[in-house]
Design a protein around this motif. Structure first.
Motif, PDB file in Angstrom:
ATOM      1  N   PRO A  49       1.495  10.895  12.162  1.00  0.00           N
ATOM      2  CA  PRO A  49       0.265  11.675  11.958  1.00  0.00           C
ATOM      3  C   PRO A  49      -0.722  11.021  10.992  1.00  0.00           C
ATOM      4  CG  PRO A  49       2.223  13.057  11.684  1.00  0.00           C
ATOM      5  CD  PRO A  49       2.700  11.640  11.772  1.00  0.00           C
ATOM      6  N   SER A  50      -1.987  11.306  11.213  1.00  0.00           N
ATOM      7  CA  SER A  50      -3.065  10.817  10.330  1.00  0.00           C
ATOM      8  C   SER A  50      -4.306  11.647  10.581  1.00  0.00           C
ATOM      9  CB  SER A  50      -3.361   9.348  10.647  1.00  0.00           C
ATOM     10  OG  SER A  50      -4.583   8.943  10.061  1.00  0.00           O
ATOM     11  N   THR A  51      -5.067  11.895   9.542  1.00  0.00           N
ATOM     12  CA  THR A  51      -6.421  12.453   9.704  1.00  0.00           C
ATOM     13  C   THR A  51      -7.438  11.382   9.320  1.00  0.00           C
ATOM     14  OG1 THR A  51      -5.697  14.702   9.281  1.00  0.00           O
ATOM     15  CG2 THR A  51      -8.039  14.246   8.922  1.00  0.00           C
ATOM     16  N   ARG A  52      -7.397  10.927   8.059  1.00  0.00           N
ATOM     17  CA  ARG A  52      -8.414  10.020   7.540  1.00  0.00           C
ATOM     18  C   ARG A  52      -8.381   8.632   8.164  1.00  0.00           C
ATOM     19  NH1 ARG A  52      -7.467  13.875   4.287  1.00  0.00           N
ATOM     20  NH2 ARG A  52      -5.362  13.481   4.968  1.00  0.00           N
ATOM     21  N   THR A  53      -7.204   8.028   8.230  1.00  0.00           N
ATOM     22  CA  THR A  53      -7.156   6.627   8.667  1.00  0.00           C
ATOM     23  C   THR A  53      -7.623   6.513  10.116  1.00  0.00           C
ATOM     24  OG1 THR A  53      -5.314   6.329   7.163  1.00  0.00           O
ATOM     25  CG2 THR A  53      -5.682   4.581   8.761  1.00  0.00           C
ATOM     26  N   ARG A 102      -0.373   2.809  13.164  1.00  0.00           N
ATOM     27  CA  ARG A 102       0.474   3.451  12.141  1.00  0.00           C
ATOM     28  C   ARG A 102       1.833   3.724  12.770  1.00  0.00           C
ATOM     29  NH1 ARG A 102      -1.246   8.319   8.250  1.00  0.00           N
ATOM     30  NH2 ARG A 102      -2.295   6.529   7.298  1.00  0.00           N
ATOM     31  N   HIS A 130      -0.072   0.046   2.988  1.00  0.00           N
ATOM     32  CA  HIS A 130      -1.245   0.683   3.630  1.00  0.00           C
ATOM     33  C   HIS A 130      -2.465  -0.104   3.136  1.00  0.00           C
ATOM     34  CE1 HIS A 130      -3.776   3.541   5.463  1.00  0.00           C
ATOM     35  NE2 HIS A 130      -3.338   4.662   4.932  1.00  0.00           N
ATOM     36  N   GLN A 133      -6.121   1.219   3.041  1.00  0.00           N
ATOM     37  CA  GLN A 133      -6.296   2.235   1.987  1.00  0.00           C
ATOM     38  C   GLN A 133      -6.507   1.525   0.650  1.00  0.00           C
ATOM     39  OE1 GLN A 133      -6.160   5.799   2.280  1.00  0.00           O
ATOM     40  NE2 GLN A 133      -6.897   5.763   0.187  1.00  0.00           N
ATOM     41  N   PRO A 262      -5.110   9.475  -2.228  1.00  0.00           N
ATOM     42  CA  PRO A 262      -5.325   9.007  -0.851  1.00  0.00           C
ATOM     43  C   PRO A 262      -5.422  10.174   0.130  1.00  0.00           C
ATOM     44  CG  PRO A 262      -3.047   8.616  -1.532  1.00  0.00           C
ATOM     45  CD  PRO A 262      -3.784   9.096  -2.746  1.00  0.00           C
ATOM     46  N   LEU A 263      -4.931  11.338  -0.274  1.00  0.00           N
ATOM     47  CA  LEU A 263      -4.897  12.558   0.548  1.00  0.00           C
ATOM     48  C   LEU A 263      -3.986  12.330   1.769  1.00  0.00           C
ATOM     49  CD1 LEU A 263      -8.677  13.574   0.312  1.00  0.00           C
ATOM     50  CD2 LEU A 263      -6.775  14.322  -1.177  1.00  0.00           C
ATOM     51  N   PRO A 264      -3.393  13.331   2.367  1.00  0.00           N
ATOM     52  CA  PRO A 264      -3.583  14.749   2.054  1.00  0.00           C
ATOM     53  C   PRO A 264      -2.906  15.166   0.739  1.00  0.00           C
ATOM     54  CG  PRO A 264      -1.827  14.493   3.677  1.00  0.00           C
ATOM     55  CD  PRO A 264      -2.395  13.121   3.456  1.00  0.00           C
TER      56      PRO A 264
HETATM   57  N1   CP Z   1      -4.921   8.361   3.202  1.00  0.00           N
HETATM   58  C1   CP Z   1      -4.375   8.461   4.433  1.00  0.00           C
HETATM   59  O1   CP Z   1      -3.715   7.540   4.919  1.00  0.00           O
HETATM   60  O2   CP Z   1      -4.620   9.644   5.059  1.00  0.00           O
HETATM   61  P1   CP Z   1      -4.110   9.999   6.519  1.00  0.00           P
HETATM   62  O3   CP Z   1      -2.598  10.081   6.459  1.00  0.00           O
HETATM   63  O4   CP Z   1      -4.733  11.322   6.851  1.00  0.00           O
HETATM   64  O5   CP Z   1      -4.547   8.894   7.442  1.00  0.00           O
END
Ligand code: CP
Length: 304
Positions: A49-53, A102, A130, A133, A262-264
């Motif tokens: 899972p990922s949102t930002r990347t 990823r 990462h 990031q 780096p979130l979440p």
């Molecule tokens: N910072 C980061 O990698 O966020 P995601 O897991 O949402 O991609």
């Protein structure tokens, strides 16, 4: 300078290359790049899972006039029928010009790069690295502090499983940072990273509480305790709320100290902190766009 190079680990970069990517990102942030990668295709292979990347890579490619194909979650792909990562990469290299991937397995990005004729960008491999990031973190630090050299940074939380801090510690060592590693003993920074810092004569401190360091640092880099990487969930329960940053704790902070993450996030930064001038984690996430635009454009040779 970076055309056709893969981005797998901090160890692949010289300091000069890192600075060049950051400079390119700054330049691209100021100009119209809407045709720069026209006709090029980015494949986003997200087995985790990922949102930002994922979304920031997709936005970056689209802002430069390119297209995106890909998947999020392997259940909808032939991986679920037993296809190997090697075969997946050999197929996608014929469909796209560049890949961001990823994967949950440490080292999988390196394996993909060895198989691939097109550039592979590591969007996070297990608890290993990462690197993009790390690049956006450096960009964020430069934007907030005006420099990268000789800063004091605390990394707080899950330093064992947190791949972002592994990449960032190695990068900040290039800029002679003084580092504070704030974690419970069982989640401290891995030995191989500490040994590298020792070889480079970097000043670092192993610490078990946040209060002692908040007043000393320029950057407070918070991280989530990574539940999904614990082999034993009872161990996670013991440490899950060990560090919670609230407004009161910020009373001793330097005026320009910035909080990054780096979130979440889960519980480690109280929402009351979001409106404090120290809060910089949403800016940080947004800086992913110019940095990832620069990475894609450089690897594809769309900018020199
Ligand atoms: N910072 C980061 O990698 O966020 P995601 O897991 O949402 O991609």
């Amino acid at each position: 300078m970076l055309k056709k190079k893969d981005i797998i680990s901090i160890s692949d970069f010289t300091k000069e290359e890192i600075l060049y990517i950051l400079k390119t990102a700054e330049e691209m942030n100021k100009k119209d790049c809407s045709e720069l990668c026209k006709g090029k295709i980015l494949a986003t292979l997200f087995f985790e899972p990922s949102t930002r990347t994922r979304l920031s890579f997709e936005t970056s490619m689209k802002r430069m006039g390119g297209s995106v194909i890909g998947f999020s979650g392997e259940e909808s792909t032939s991986r679920s029928k037993g296809e190997s990562l090697y075969d997946t990469i050999k197929i996608v290299e014929g469909y796209a010009d560049i890949v961001v991937m990823r994967h949950k397995v440490d080292g999988s990005a390196r394996l993909a790069a060895e198989a691939s004729k097109i550039p592979i960008i590591n969007g996070g491999d297990g608890s290993n690295q990462h690197p993009t990031q790390m690049l956006l973190d450096l960009y964020t630090i430069k934007q907030s502090q005006g420099k990268l050299e000789n800063l004091k940074i605390a990394m707080v939380g899950d330093l064992k499983y947190g791949r972002t801090v592994h990449s960032l510690a190695a990068a900040m060592a290039m800029f002679n940072a003084e580092m504070y590693f704030v974690a419970p003993e069982q989640l401290q920074m891995p030995n191989y990273i500490i040994e590298d810092l020792q070889k480079s004569n970097i000043n670092y401190h192993i610490v078990d509480n946040m209060q002692d360091v908040i007043g000393k640092v320029d950057i407070l880099y918070m991280t989530r305790i990574q539940k999904e990487r614990f082999p034993d969930l009872q161990e996670y329960e013991k440490v899950k709320n060990v560090f919670i940053l609230n407004k009161k704790l910020l009373e001793t902070a330097k005026p320009n100290m910035k909080i990054m993450h780096p979130l979440p996030r889960v519980n480690e930064i109280s929402e009351e902190v979001d409106i404090e001038p120290h809060a910089y984690y949403f800016n940080q996430a947004h800086y992913g766009i110019p940095v990832r635009m620069a990475i894609i454009a450089l690897l594809l040779g769309c900018v020199k």
